[in-house]
Design a protein around this motif. Structure first.
Motif, PDB file in Angstrom:
ATOM      1  N   SER A 279       0.556   9.562   2.401  1.00 53.59           N
ATOM      2  CA  SER A 279      -0.719   9.031   2.878  1.00 53.59           C
ATOM      3  C   SER A 279      -0.861   7.579   2.485  1.00 53.59           C
ATOM      4  O   SER A 279      -0.277   7.117   1.502  1.00 53.59           O
ATOM      5  CB  SER A 279      -1.895   9.842   2.310  1.00 53.59           C
ATOM      6  OG  SER A 279      -1.983   9.688   0.910  1.00 53.59           O
ATOM      7  N   ASP A 280      -1.636   6.854   3.292  1.00 51.48           N
ATOM      8  CA  ASP A 280      -1.993   5.477   2.986  1.00 51.48           C
ATOM      9  C   ASP A 280      -3.499   5.341   3.182  1.00 51.48           C
ATOM     10  O   ASP A 280      -4.019   5.666   4.250  1.00 51.48           O
ATOM     11  CB  ASP A 280      -1.244   4.500   3.901  1.00 51.48           C
ATOM     12  CG  ASP A 280      -1.377   3.064   3.441  1.00 51.48           C
ATOM     13  OD1 ASP A 280      -2.524   2.561   3.420  1.00 51.48           O
ATOM     14  OD2 ASP A 280      -0.352   2.448   3.100  1.00 51.48           O
ATOM     15  N   ALA A 289       0.158   3.006   9.275  1.00 42.20           N
ATOM     16  CA  ALA A 289       0.322   4.386   9.721  1.00 42.20           C
ATOM     17  C   ALA A 289       1.761   4.853   9.525  1.00 42.20           C
ATOM     18  O   ALA A 289       2.711   4.080   9.693  1.00 42.20           O
ATOM     19  CB  ALA A 289      -0.066   4.514  11.195  1.00 42.20           C
ATOM     20  N   ILE A 290       1.919   6.115   9.172  1.00 42.93           N
ATOM     21  CA  ILE A 290       3.249   6.697   8.995  1.00 42.93           C
ATOM     22  C   ILE A 290       3.873   6.887  10.376  1.00 42.93           C
ATOM     23  O   ILE A 290       3.311   7.572  11.232  1.00 42.93           O
ATOM     24  CB  ILE A 290       3.168   8.057   8.260  1.00 42.93           C
ATOM     25  CG1 ILE A 290       2.282   7.956   7.014  1.00 42.93           C
ATOM     26  CG2 ILE A 290       4.575   8.547   7.929  1.00 42.93           C
ATOM     27  CD1 ILE A 290       2.647   6.863   6.058  1.00 42.93           C
ATOM     28  N   ALA A 291       5.047   6.275  10.593  1.00 40.17           N
ATOM     29  CA  ALA A 291       5.707   6.338  11.898  1.00 40.17           C
ATOM     30  C   ALA A 291       6.832   7.369  11.932  1.00 40.17           C
ATOM     31  O   ALA A 291       7.051   8.014  12.969  1.00 40.17           O
ATOM     32  CB  ALA A 291       6.266   4.968  12.275  1.00 40.17           C
ATOM     33  N   LYS A 292       7.544   7.525  10.829  1.00 39.16           N
ATOM     34  CA  LYS A 292       8.664   8.473  10.797  1.00 39.16           C
ATOM     35  C   LYS A 292       8.974   8.846   9.358  1.00 39.16           C
ATOM     36  O   LYS A 292       8.810   8.040   8.442  1.00 39.16           O
ATOM     37  CB  LYS A 292       9.907   7.868  11.466  1.00 39.16           C
ATOM     38  CG  LYS A 292      11.079   8.847  11.580  1.00 39.16           C
ATOM     39  CD  LYS A 292      12.227   8.290  12.396  1.00 39.16           C
ATOM     40  CE  LYS A 292      13.021   7.227  11.681  1.00 39.16           C
ATOM     41  NZ  LYS A 292      14.278   6.874  12.374  1.00 39.16           N
ATOM     42  N   ILE A 293       9.431  10.075   9.190  1.00 34.77           N
ATOM     43  CA  ILE A 293       9.919  10.543   7.897  1.00 34.77           C
ATOM     44  C   ILE A 293      11.325  11.092   8.104  1.00 34.77           C
ATOM     45  O   ILE A 293      11.577  11.845   9.053  1.00 34.77           O
ATOM     46  CB  ILE A 293       9.023  11.643   7.298  1.00 34.77           C
ATOM     47  CG1 ILE A 293       7.614  11.102   7.035  1.00 34.77           C
ATOM     48  CG2 ILE A 293       9.622  12.185   6.004  1.00 34.77           C
ATOM     49  CD1 ILE A 293       6.624  12.169   6.601  1.00 34.77           C
ATOM     50  N   ALA A 304      17.197  15.736   8.509  1.00 35.48           N
ATOM     51  CA  ALA A 304      16.016  16.097   9.296  1.00 35.48           C
ATOM     52  C   ALA A 304      15.145  14.859   9.438  1.00 35.48           C
ATOM     53  O   ALA A 304      15.106  14.004   8.553  1.00 35.48           O
ATOM     54  CB  ALA A 304      15.228  17.221   8.627  1.00 35.48           C
ATOM     55  N   SER A 305      14.445  14.749  10.551  1.00 35.82           N
ATOM     56  CA  SER A 305      13.524  13.629  10.746  1.00 35.82           C
ATOM     57  C   SER A 305      12.449  14.038  11.740  1.00 35.82           C
ATOM     58  O   SER A 305      12.643  14.937  12.570  1.00 35.82           O
ATOM     59  CB  SER A 305      14.258  12.376  11.234  1.00 35.82           C
ATOM     60  OG  SER A 305      14.765  12.572  12.538  1.00 35.82           O
ATOM     61  N   LYS A 306      11.305  13.338  11.648  1.00 45.73           N
ATOM     62  CA  LYS A 306      10.208  13.603  12.572  1.00 45.73           C
ATOM     63  C   LYS A 306       9.340  12.362  12.672  1.00 45.73           C
ATOM     64  O   LYS A 306       9.121  11.668  11.679  1.00 45.73           O
ATOM     65  CB  LYS A 306       9.372  14.796  12.120  1.00 45.73           C
ATOM     66  CG  LYS A 306       8.351  15.263  13.144  1.00 45.73           C
ATOM     67  CD  LYS A 306       7.688  16.562  12.726  1.00 45.73           C
ATOM     68  CE  LYS A 306       6.708  17.037  13.805  1.00 45.73           C
ATOM     69  NZ  LYS A 306       6.079  18.330  13.421  1.00 45.73           N
ATOM     70  N   GLU A 307       8.843  12.099  13.872  1.00 46.94           N
ATOM     71  CA  GLU A 307       7.984  10.945  14.090  1.00 46.94           C
ATOM     72  C   GLU A 307       6.511  11.347  14.001  1.00 46.94           C
ATOM     73  O   GLU A 307       6.137  12.486  14.323  1.00 46.94           O
ATOM     74  CB  GLU A 307       8.281  10.324  15.458  1.00 46.94           C
ATOM     75  CG  GLU A 307       9.675   9.716  15.540  1.00 46.94           C
ATOM     76  CD  GLU A 307       9.929   9.013  16.861  1.00 46.94           C
ATOM     77  OE1 GLU A 307       9.055   9.095  17.761  1.00 46.94           O
ATOM     78  OE2 GLU A 307      10.992   8.382  16.997  1.00 46.94           O
ATOM     79  N   PHE A 308       5.709  10.389  13.542  1.00 40.73           N
ATOM     80  CA  PHE A 308       4.278  10.617  13.376  1.00 40.73           C
ATOM     81  C   PHE A 308       3.527   9.362  13.801  1.00 40.73           C
ATOM     82  O   PHE A 308       4.124   8.317  14.054  1.00 40.73           O
ATOM     83  CB  PHE A 308       3.950  10.931  11.911  1.00 40.73           C
ATOM     84  CG  PHE A 308       4.672  12.126  11.356  1.00 40.73           C
ATOM     85  CD1 PHE A 308       4.122  13.392  11.453  1.00 40.73           C
ATOM     86  CD2 PHE A 308       5.915  11.991  10.744  1.00 40.73           C
ATOM     87  CE1 PHE A 308       4.791  14.502  10.954  1.00 40.73           C
ATOM     88  CE2 PHE A 308       6.583  13.085  10.236  1.00 40.73           C
ATOM     89  CZ  PHE A 308       6.025  14.348  10.342  1.00 40.73           C
ATOM     90  N   ALA A 309       2.221   9.466  13.835  1.00 44.32           N
ATOM     91  CA  ALA A 309       1.354   8.314  14.092  1.00 44.32           C
ATOM     92  C   ALA A 309       0.026   8.582  13.389  1.00 44.32           C
ATOM     93  O   ALA A 309      -1.007   8.757  14.023  1.00 44.32           O
ATOM     94  CB  ALA A 309       1.146   8.098  15.586  1.00 44.32           C
ATOM     95  N   SER A 310       0.090   8.607  12.064  1.00 42.46           N
ATOM     96  CA  SER A 310      -1.080   8.974  11.276  1.00 42.46           C
ATOM     97  C   SER A 310      -0.989   8.332   9.902  1.00 42.46           C
ATOM     98  O   SER A 310       0.109   8.051   9.406  1.00 42.46           O
ATOM     99  CB  SER A 310      -1.170  10.496  11.137  1.00 42.46           C
ATOM    100  OG  SER A 310      -2.225  10.864  10.273  1.00 42.46           O
TER     101      SER A 310
END
Length: 365
Positions: A279-280, A289-293, A304-310
């Motif tokens: 979180s930020d 915003a978190i773009a990818k982990i 493993a990876s996943k994209e986000f926009a939060s």
């Protein structure tokens, strides 16, 4: 992500059992604290006095700040008296909202026995790297004899420094817990992977390595997961490798595997369930915003990876335990040249087919 310990809600007997078992705190019990682990003052080759560093860091919103002057006889300002004075200043500036730490940098070790600088935090004394018959193995073993809660880091490291991360034994591995993946605004990621591949259990941190107070304004930080803000809690967290590095001054990160927090060692798991919590608090800044982990394993390969926009993410995924270690990379929207944060690894200790060979050397080739 701030939270309070659940211990007061336990009954007296249950609380006693929890304390005696020394079980790690639950992930939700940890707070994220942000600071710096490496700085120099006029006592060695830096500028400003310890009080200037501590006061400026405190005013800038740091949770903790360490002064680590070069422990070298060639610097006339560095003496046992000045080291004691720095410790007194650290005690003076420490309160419920800020922890000041005194340590030193083991440096200018030109070999034989390998080259490379390290910081040791919260020591009662120090070791001059240029002393007679002092080298890296001597320093590693010196760390094992300290009576206070001490944490140590590899500083501004390269792929082949520290004699290619040699001299590793089981006891020495426990005494060097951290690795400057960020130093003075520069990345050292490749060396981090090299150290992990050699068998060191080190977690990434961000260090200013300032030779004055100028870098206090910079935004990269070491994040530490601890139950409350005291020097002892921070040092215990560093020793437990509950740390991470971030280019963002307040990005919060937790990495969990099978219910165990980052920095842990899992013994022969048959499967892995990973949870990443990021979180930020700067929700009005779209760039944060978190773009990818990414979850990465051996040699930094993504598993493993996943994209986000939060600005707040909790992600759970599973994988087979094929690698010796796993850690997390976090990418944010405004940083296009690489990850914003790196978590501490979680290590997998696989069962050995034959322990009869014994020995204390765990060095990998």
């Amino acid at each position: 992500m701030k939270s309070t310990s659940h211990l007061p809600r336990l009954g007296a007997f249950a609380a006693l059992i929890a304390l005696l078992s020394c079980a790690p705190a639950l992930a939700e019990d940890y707070n994220c604290y942000f600071g710096n682990t490496h700085a120099h003052t006029t006592y060695s080759d830096g500028k400003q006095m310890p009080s200037d560093h501590y006061s400026m860091a405190k005013a800038a919103g740091y949770d903790f700040y360490a002064i680590t002057n070069h422990a070298l006889a060639k610097y006339k300002g560095f003496t046992q008296e000045s080291y004691e004075a720095t410790k007194k200043e650290a005690d003076k500036f420490t309160d419920a909202a800020f922890v000041a730490i005194c340590g030193f940098e083991f440096s200018e070790n030109d070999g034989p026995g390998g080259t490379g600088h390290l910081c040791a935090l919260n020591t009662t004394g120090y070791l001059d790297a240029t002393g007679n018959e002092v080298n890296l193995p001597v320093f590693y073993d010196w760390l094992t004899k300290q009576k206070t809660t001490v944490a140590a880091s590899f500083n501004h490291p390269g792929v082949n420094t520290y004699d290619s991360y040699g001299y590793l034994t089981a006891s020495r591995r426990e005494e060097v817990q951290m690795y400057e993946v960020i130093n003075s605004g520069k990345p050292h990621y490749e060396g981090f992977i090299a150290a992990l591949e050699k068998g060191w259990r080190v977690a990434p941190i961000a260090a200013e390595d300032g030779h004055g107070t100028g870098r206090i304004k910079d935004t990269y930080r070491t994040g530490v997961l601890a139950t409350s803000l005291t020097r002892e809690n921070l040092m215990q967290a560093m020793r437990a490798r509950r740390v991470y590095c971030t280019w963002d001054k307040n990005l919060r990160l937790q990495f969990i595997a099978n219910g165990r927090i980052m920095g842990s060692v899992l013994a022969s798991p048959t499967s892995l369930e990973f949870t990443v919590i990021v979180s930020d608090p700067d929700t009005s800044d779209a760039g944060d915003a978190i773009a990818k982990i990414e979850i990465v394993g051996k040699k930094g390969a993504a598993v493993a990876s996943k994209e986000f926009a939060s600005h707040e993410v909790k992600w759970t995924t599973t994988c087979e335990p094929k690698d010796d270690y796993y850690f997390v990379k976090v990418y944010t929207a405004d940083k296009t040249d690489g990850p914003t944060a790196y978590s501490a690894p979680i290590w997998i200790e696989k069962a050995q087919p034959d322990s009869s060979t014994g020995g204390n050397d765990v060095q990998k080739n």
